[in-house]
Design an enzyme around this catalytic site. Structure first.
Site, short mmCIF file in Angstrom:
data_model
loop_
_atom_site.label_atom_id
_atom_site.label_comp_id
_atom_site.label_asym_id
_atom_site.label_seq_id
_atom_site.Cartn_x
_atom_site.Cartn_y
_atom_site.Cartn_z
N ARG A 231 4.06 8.99 2.63
CA ARG A 231 5.08 8.25 2.29
C ARG A 231 6.05 9.02 1.84
O ARG A 231 7.37 9.18 2.24
CB ARG A 231 5.03 6.98 1.51
N ASN B 139 3.45 1.78 1.98
CA ASN B 139 1.85 1.64 2.05
C ASN B 139 1.81 0.13 2.60
O ASN B 139 2.40 -0.69 1.86
CB ASN B 139 1.07 1.86 1.04
#
Length: 92
Positions: free
Chosen positions: A17, A35
């Site tokens: 990320r 996520n």
């Protein structure tokens, strides 16, 4: 151009990320990455086609330590990408 990516594989716990957000910011894209509870990473991106395509291509391998085994790409609604800039969103 706006797209949604679902990235599968070893993509959580490896900095995916943060690395994606850094790449997106460098490319001048708007959007978010998070996520997902199923172990995948989801991203919605908006920007010029060349930059969006560059980040989609980067997402096929991700940062060192990631092992991408699948990438699903769909058209995203511009309304899903509020504001300007790129950020890391809460888990979905």
């Amino acid at each position: 151009m706006a797209i949604r990516l679902i990235i599968e594989g070893t993509v959580q716990g490896v900095g995916f990320r943060h690395a994606l957000a850094t790449e997106a910011t460098a490319l001048g894209l708007d959007g978010w990455v998070c996520n997902r509870r199923d172990g995948t990473v989801e991203a919605c991106l908006r920007g010029p086609q060349d930059q969006v395509e560059a980040l989609a291509a980067w997402s096929r391998h991700g940062p060192p330590g990631a092992r991408v085994t699948g990438l699903t790409r769909t058209v995203a609604d511009d309304g899903e990408i509020a504001g300007n800039g790129f950020h890391i969103a809460a888990t979905r």
